[in-house]
Design a protein around this motif. Structure first.
Motif, PDB file in Angstrom:
ATOM      1  N   GLY A 250     -10.262  -1.444   5.387  1.00 20.93           N
ATOM      2  CA  GLY A 250     -10.087  -0.234   6.187  1.00 20.93           C
ATOM      3  C   GLY A 250      -8.651   0.241   6.126  1.00 20.93           C
ATOM      4  O   GLY A 250      -7.727  -0.554   5.900  1.00 20.93           O
ATOM      5  N   GLY A 251      -8.474   1.543   6.312  1.00 19.06           N
ATOM      6  CA  GLY A 251      -7.134   2.109   6.387  1.00 19.06           C
ATOM      7  C   GLY A 251      -7.141   3.250   7.385  1.00 19.06           C
ATOM      8  O   GLY A 251      -8.160   3.904   7.586  1.00 19.06           O
ATOM      9  N   MET A 252      -5.995   3.462   8.032  1.00 17.32           N
ATOM     10  CA  MET A 252      -5.920   4.503   9.066  1.00 17.32           C
ATOM     11  C   MET A 252      -4.963   5.599   8.661  1.00 17.32           C
ATOM     12  O   MET A 252      -4.060   5.373   7.862  1.00 17.32           O
ATOM     13  N   HIS A 253      -5.161   6.751   9.277  1.00 18.65           N
ATOM     14  CA  HIS A 253      -4.199   7.847   9.186  1.00 18.65           C
ATOM     15  C   HIS A 253      -3.764   8.130   7.753  1.00 18.65           C
ATOM     16  O   HIS A 253      -2.574   8.087   7.420  1.00 18.65           O
ATOM     17  N   GLY A 254      -4.732   8.361   6.905  1.00 14.16           N
ATOM     18  CA  GLY A 254      -4.428   8.776   5.536  1.00 14.16           C
ATOM     19  C   GLY A 254      -4.362   7.641   4.537  1.00 14.16           C
ATOM     20  O   GLY A 254      -4.329   7.883   3.336  1.00 14.16           O
ATOM     21  N   VAL A 255      -4.353   6.400   4.993  1.00 14.21           N
ATOM     22  CA  VAL A 255      -4.387   5.275   4.047  1.00 14.21           C
ATOM     23  C   VAL A 255      -5.860   5.005   3.725  1.00 14.21           C
ATOM     24  O   VAL A 255      -6.640   4.642   4.601  1.00 14.21           O
ATOM     25  N   GLU A 256      -6.238   5.210   2.469  1.00 10.72           N
ATOM     26  CA  GLU A 256      -7.651   5.058   2.097  1.00 10.72           C
ATOM     27  C   GLU A 256      -7.801   3.921   1.098  1.00 10.72           C
ATOM     28  O   GLU A 256      -7.240   3.980   0.001  1.00 10.72           O
ATOM     29  N   PRO A 257      -8.578   2.895   1.421  1.00 18.45           N
ATOM     30  CA  PRO A 257      -8.783   1.823   0.459  1.00 18.45           C
ATOM     31  C   PRO A 257      -9.474   2.380  -0.787  1.00 18.45           C
ATOM     32  O   PRO A 257     -10.448   3.132  -0.667  1.00 18.45           O
ATOM     33  N   PRO A 258      -8.982   2.047  -1.985  1.00 21.71           N
ATOM     34  CA  PRO A 258      -9.547   2.640  -3.205  1.00 21.71           C
ATOM     35  C   PRO A 258     -11.003   2.240  -3.424  1.00 21.71           C
ATOM     36  O   PRO A 258     -11.474   1.235  -2.893  1.00 21.71           O
ATOM     37  N   THR A 259     -11.680   3.022  -4.255  1.00 19.33           N
ATOM     38  CA  THR A 259     -13.075   2.715  -4.577  1.00 19.33           C
ATOM     39  C   THR A 259     -13.232   2.317  -6.043  1.00 19.33           C
ATOM     40  O   THR A 259     -14.344   2.178  -6.526  1.00 19.33           O
ATOM     41  N   ASP A 260     -12.103   2.161  -6.757  1.00 15.11           N
ATOM     42  CA  ASP A 260     -12.212   1.611  -8.109  1.00 15.11           C
ATOM     43  C   ASP A 260     -11.850   0.124  -8.048  1.00 15.11           C
ATOM     44  O   ASP A 260     -11.106  -0.305  -7.152  1.00 15.11           O
ATOM     45  N   GLU A 261     -12.387  -0.623  -8.993  1.00 12.81           N
ATOM     46  CA  GLU A 261     -12.266  -2.084  -8.960  1.00 12.81           C
ATOM     47  C   GLU A 261     -10.804  -2.556  -8.862  1.00 12.81           C
ATOM     48  O   GLU A 261     -10.450  -3.344  -7.986  1.00 12.81           O
ATOM     49  N   ALA A 262      -9.968  -2.053  -9.777  1.00 11.12           N
ATOM     50  CA  ALA A 262      -8.588  -2.541  -9.816  1.00 11.12           C
ATOM     51  C   ALA A 262      -7.858  -2.167  -8.530  1.00 11.12           C
ATOM     52  O   ALA A 262      -7.145  -2.978  -7.938  1.00 11.12           O
ATOM     53  N   GLY A 263      -8.061  -0.931  -8.073  1.00  7.43           N
ATOM     54  CA  GLY A 263      -7.377  -0.459  -6.869  1.00  7.43           C
ATOM     55  C   GLY A 263      -7.826  -1.229  -5.629  1.00  7.43           C
ATOM     56  O   GLY A 263      -7.010  -1.578  -4.770  1.00  7.43           O
ATOM     57  N   PHE A 264      -9.127  -1.492  -5.534  1.00  9.05           N
ATOM     58  CA  PHE A 264      -9.684  -2.220  -4.378  1.00  9.05           C
ATOM     59  C   PHE A 264      -9.076  -3.624  -4.308  1.00  9.05           C
ATOM     60  O   PHE A 264      -8.616  -4.070  -3.249  1.00  9.05           O
ATOM     61  N   LEU A 265      -9.021  -4.294  -5.455  1.00  6.35           N
ATOM     62  CA  LEU A 265      -8.454  -5.647  -5.499  1.00  6.35           C
ATOM     63  C   LEU A 265      -6.961  -5.629  -5.155  1.00  6.35           C
ATOM     64  O   LEU A 265      -6.472  -6.476  -4.406  1.00  6.35           O
ATOM     65  N   GLU A 266      -6.277  -4.641  -5.671  1.00  6.34           N
ATOM     66  CA  GLU A 266      -4.836  -4.551  -5.432  1.00  6.34           C
ATOM     67  C   GLU A 266      -4.544  -4.307  -3.946  1.00  6.34           C
ATOM     68  O   GLU A 266      -3.601  -4.861  -3.378  1.00  6.34           O
ATOM     69  N   TYR A 267      -5.380  -3.456  -3.356  1.00  7.83           N
ATOM     70  CA  TYR A 267      -5.233  -3.155  -1.921  1.00  7.83           C
ATOM     71  C   TYR A 267      -5.317  -4.449  -1.112  1.00  7.83           C
ATOM     72  O   TYR A 267      -4.519  -4.695  -0.200  1.00  7.83           O
ATOM     73  N   ILE A 268      -6.271  -5.292  -1.486  1.00  7.06           N
ATOM     74  CA  ILE A 268      -6.489  -6.534  -0.734  1.00  7.06           C
ATOM     75  C   ILE A 268      -5.405  -7.557  -1.085  1.00  7.06           C
ATOM     76  O   ILE A 268      -4.959  -8.329  -0.238  1.00  7.06           O
ATOM     77  N   ARG A 269      -4.944  -7.515  -2.330  1.00 11.82           N
ATOM     78  CA  ARG A 269      -3.863  -8.430  -2.732  1.00 11.82           C
ATOM     79  C   ARG A 269      -2.575  -8.135  -1.953  1.00 11.82           C
ATOM     80  O   ARG A 269      -1.778  -9.025  -1.681  1.00 11.82           O
ATOM     81  N   ASN A 270      -2.410  -6.872  -1.562  1.00 13.26           N
ATOM     82  CA  ASN A 270      -1.176  -6.473  -0.875  1.00 13.26           C
ATOM     83  C   ASN A 270      -1.190  -6.723   0.633  1.00 13.26           C
ATOM     84  O   ASN A 270      -0.235  -6.383   1.327  1.00 13.26           O
ATOM     85  N   LEU A 271      -2.269  -7.298   1.152  1.00 18.92           N
ATOM     86  CA  LEU A 271      -2.293  -7.616   2.585  1.00 18.92           C
ATOM     87  C   LEU A 271      -1.289  -8.735   2.864  1.00 18.92           C
ATOM     88  O   LEU A 271      -0.893  -9.456   1.937  1.00 18.92           O
ATOM     89  N   PRO A 272      -0.883  -8.920   4.108  1.00 23.21           N
ATOM     90  CA  PRO A 272       0.175  -9.907   4.363  1.00 23.21           C
ATOM     91  C   PRO A 272      -0.199 -11.347   4.009  1.00 23.21           C
ATOM     92  O   PRO A 272       0.690 -12.163   3.813  1.00 23.21           O
ATOM     93  N   VAL A 273      -1.501 -11.678   3.969  1.00 18.91           N
ATOM     94  CA  VAL A 273      -1.906 -13.039   3.578  1.00 18.91           C
ATOM     95  C   VAL A 273      -2.965 -12.940   2.467  1.00 18.91           C
ATOM     96  O   VAL A 273      -3.739 -11.980   2.423  1.00 18.91           O
ATOM     97  N   PRO A 274      -3.019 -13.937   1.565  1.00 21.34           N
ATOM     98  CA  PRO A 274      -3.840 -13.794   0.357  1.00 21.34           C
ATOM     99  C   PRO A 274      -5.259 -14.335   0.468  1.00 21.34           C
ATOM    100  O   PRO A 274      -5.991 -14.365  -0.531  1.00 21.34           O
ATOM    101  N   ASP A 275      -5.678 -14.765   1.641  1.00 16.23           N
ATOM    102  CA  ASP A 275      -6.922 -15.547   1.729  1.00 16.23           C
ATOM    103  C   ASP A 275      -8.166 -14.810   1.243  1.00 16.23           C
ATOM    104  O   ASP A 275      -9.027 -15.398   0.592  1.00 16.23           O
TER     105      ASP A 275
END
Ligand SMILES: Cc1cc2nc3c(=O)[nH]c(=O)nc-3n(C[C@H](O)[C@H](O)[C@H](O)COP(=O)(O)OP(=O)(O)OC[C@H]3O[C@@H](n4cnc5c(N)ncnc54)[C@H](O)[C@@H]3O)c2cc1C
Length: 461
Positions: A250-275
């Motif tokens: 999820g993303g708020m106020h204009g931050v939109e999680p991508p819907t392409d494979e690489a972008g979706f993974l990268e979005y999750i990789r950039n979270l503060p923890v990698p679990d």
């Protein structure tokens, strides 16, 4: 002999199904009208696209659903759903730390939303006095001569749009979701519109299903990496039937999680923890990445209307829907249905209980509304009526989030609030305040509220 003859429920999604179950004890006949075609299987329909995304049934909602449908838990589990203790089995990261796990005694249901809804629906439609008409659409409601009472509904067959029939009813319950036409109908009948609260959050979801292996997360069932301001991104991973994971970012106020494979993974990789990234980067995807937008939380204050027609109620998202990240919509609908059940048991005469019902429903909605909307005001971009005391409460609960890294008693009370079992005010009790104060004394200086990891970064794997 049932006191009331016929009830019509608009909408065959979760609120409509729970309402029909409750009404079936008090009406000779209950008719659910659903706009979409409905199959006897788990499915996401056009009229409820959100059901393709992660849906938690919180402890409060699960308790009501289990009571209304004895045996449903066994069937859910037999079909691959899991019942989980969210205190012990959810890894929850926010404000820079993982919360300490503990046995809460609470139970939430982990499954896909279509599967849960199908289990509920098959029980409702098996009731001898309930029928589901689909695909049919309620075009308008029928009223008596002076519009003081709703007396039925006019429905059309969706496949060809031809007029089908007028259904006479003692009670109509609008469970048509956010797009409910009740505000428009009330206006047409001269009642004006119910006052509305809108809180703009511009929330965007992206969801993908993956194959799940038992070794992916051996010591827990779910992970929730919630956004901490000013960051606007979070992700949840949740087991569902069929040995699958559902992963919703999820993303708020204009931050939109991508819907392409690489972008979706990268979005999750950039979270503060990698679990979560560690699990899904190795897992087999089983679906496309599906988006959903949720622009604002919306509450219609029917309890504040001076005049209202008899024979009509509004329940579920049609009355109030809040930021879905907190997972409260189905549970709030279940609590409203339970309140209706209690009123029907006490009062019996369904058409005239609207005032008492709306008063109680408002109290029920106050809780998730206060939690969701209050939390949303942590972000400066959130727009709308801010409940009084929100900033102070948010500073305090952010601090409690740090305390929860070490203190399971505070964690448990927090969880009870999130699961709509205890009021948010219970977090301000002398016991909670004392524990928070004691934690600060023990920690010395490291009590800052932050979005980056300040504790052991990987909890489970
Ligand atoms: C992305 C997202 C994620 C969510 N996650 C969670 C979660 O984790 N946990 C949780 O508890 N809740 C969650 N929710 C909220 C949850 O989906 C709703 O609260 C729940 O579905 C109850 O909604 P409802 O039945 O009131 O309305 P809806 O689910 O919107 O259903 C309304 C129904 O009415 C029908 N309808 C509409 N108009 C007519 C008409 N005129 N005639 C006939 N039929 C009509 C529609 O076709 C539809 O089937 C989430 C919501 C979103 C948006």
């Amino acid at each position: 002999m049932k006191m009331n003859q016929h009830a019509v429920v608009i909408g065959g999604s979760m609120a409509g199904l729970l309402t029909a179950r409750v009404l079936s004890d008090h009406f000779a006949q209950v008719t659910i009208i659903e706009r979409d075609p409905v199959q006897d299987q788990p499915e996401s329909r056009k009229g409820q696209p959100q059901t393709r995304h992660l849906h938690a049934l919180l402890s409060s909602g699960f308790e009501i659903v289990s009571r209304l449908f004895p045996g449903i838990e066994e069937d859910l589990v037999a079909g691959g759903a899991m019942v989980s203790d969210p205190g012990a089995e959810m890894c929850y990261f926010q404000f820079g730390g993982w919360k300490k796990p503990f046995d809460s005694g609470m139970r939430e249901c982990l499954s896909s939303r279509p599967y849960l809804e199908w289990q509920v629906r098959r029980r409702v439609v098996a009731l001898p006095n309930v029928r589901l008409l689909a695909p049919r659409e309620v075009k308008t409601l029928l009223t008596n001569e002076d519009d003081s009472r709703v007396v039925g509904a006019e429905i059309v067959y969706r496949a060809d749009g031809r007029h089908e029939e007028s259904l006479v009813a003692d009670l109509v319950v609008d469970c048509a979701g956010r797009g409910s036409a009740t505000p428009k109908w009330l206006d047409e009948w001269g009642y004006g519109r119910a006052p509305e609260s809108r809180v703009k959050i511009n929330f965007a979801y992206s969801t993908r299903i993956y194959r799940r292996k038992a070794t992916d997360l051996p010591n827990a069932k779910t992970i929730m990496i919630a956004p901490t301001p000013p960051a606007k991104s979070g992700t949840f991973i949740f087991p569902i039937e069929g040995d699958r994971w559902i992963v919703t970012s999820g993303g708020m106020h204009g931050v939109e999680p991508p819907t392409d494979e690489a972008g979706f993974l990268e979005y999750i990789r950039n979270l503060p923890v990698p679990d979560i990234y560690n699990i899904i980067s190795r897992a087999e995807p089983l679906s496309d990445i599906v988006p959903h937008k949720f622009p604002f939380s919306l509450r219609r204050h029917y309890e504040k209307m001076k005049r209202f027609p008899a024979g009509l109620l509004v329940l579920g998202d049609a009355a109030a829907s809040f930021n879905p990240i907190y997972g409260q919509g189905m549970s709030a609908a279940a609590m409203q249905a339970a309140a209706l059940q209690k009123l029907l048991q006490e009062q019996g005469n369904a058409p005239t209980l609207y005032r008492r019902y709306f008063k109680q429903a408002a109290k029920i909605v106050d809780m998730p509304w206060q939690i969701a909307v209050g939390e949303d005001f942590r972000w400066a971009e959130t727009e709308g009526p801010k409940p009084p005391g929100t900033d102070l409460l948010n500073r305090y609960t952010a601090y409690l989030n740090r305390v929860m890294e070490d203190d399971a008693v505070v964690g448990e009370q927090f969880l009870r609030v999130v699961h709509l079992v205890a009021a948010p005010s219970s977090l301000m009790s002398p016991r909670m305040l004392w524990r928070a104060w004691r934690w600060q004394r023990q920690q010395g200086k490291d009590t800052a509220v932050t979005s980056q990891p300040v504790t052991k970064p990987v909890r489970q794997n």
